[in-house]
Scaffold this motif. Sequence first.
Motif, short mmCIF file in Angstrom:
data_model
loop_
_atom_site.label_atom_id
_atom_site.label_comp_id
_atom_site.label_asym_id
_atom_site.label_seq_id
_atom_site.Cartn_x
_atom_site.Cartn_y
_atom_site.Cartn_z
N THR A 189 0.82 -1.20 0.00
CA THR A 189 0.00 0.00 0.00
C THR A 189 0.86 1.25 0.00
O THR A 189 0.60 2.20 -0.76
CB THR A 189 -0.93 0.01 1.22
N THR A 190 1.90 1.27 0.81
CA THR A 190 2.77 2.44 0.90
C THR A 190 3.45 2.73 -0.44
O THR A 190 3.41 3.85 -0.94
CB THR A 190 3.83 2.25 1.99
N PHE A 191 4.08 1.71 -1.01
CA PHE A 191 4.79 1.91 -2.28
C PHE A 191 3.81 2.15 -3.43
O PHE A 191 4.11 2.90 -4.36
CB PHE A 191 5.71 0.74 -2.57
N GLY A 192 2.66 1.51 -3.40
CA GLY A 192 1.66 1.73 -4.45
C GLY A 192 1.15 3.16 -4.45
O GLY A 192 1.04 3.79 -5.50
N LEU A 193 0.85 3.68 -3.27
CA LEU A 193 0.37 5.06 -3.18
C LEU A 193 1.47 6.06 -3.54
O LEU A 193 1.20 7.07 -4.18
CB LEU A 193 -0.17 5.35 -1.78
N ALA A 198 1.21 8.70 -6.58
CA ALA A 198 1.32 10.12 -6.28
C ALA A 198 2.41 10.78 -7.11
O ALA A 198 2.29 11.95 -7.49
CB ALA A 198 1.61 10.32 -4.79
N THR A 199 3.48 10.06 -7.42
CA THR A 199 4.59 10.66 -8.16
C THR A 199 4.50 10.40 -9.65
O THR A 199 5.26 10.99 -10.42
CB THR A 199 5.94 10.13 -7.65
#
Length: 73
Positions: A24-28, A32-33
């Motif tokens: 979830t952290t890396f996906g978001l 975002a970038t």
Amino acid sequence: MVAQYTVAGRQVGSHILAMATLGTTFGLAFLATAGGKKSTAQGPPINAGSSDEEGFIKEFLKNAEAEEKKVKH
């Protein structure tokens, strides 16, 4: 032998929670970038009195941008 946590009434292993958190952290962060489409920057509309004047303005802007690119590089 992993620690089990109860999430929404089900037993979930700690390794599953860790993978879900990292995913979830890396996906978001990726979303975002990533950004969207680059839109071509269009300036304000040219309100010319005649087609000759409009052509002159467009040619002037094209020449000015070409000179600006030469100066930067």
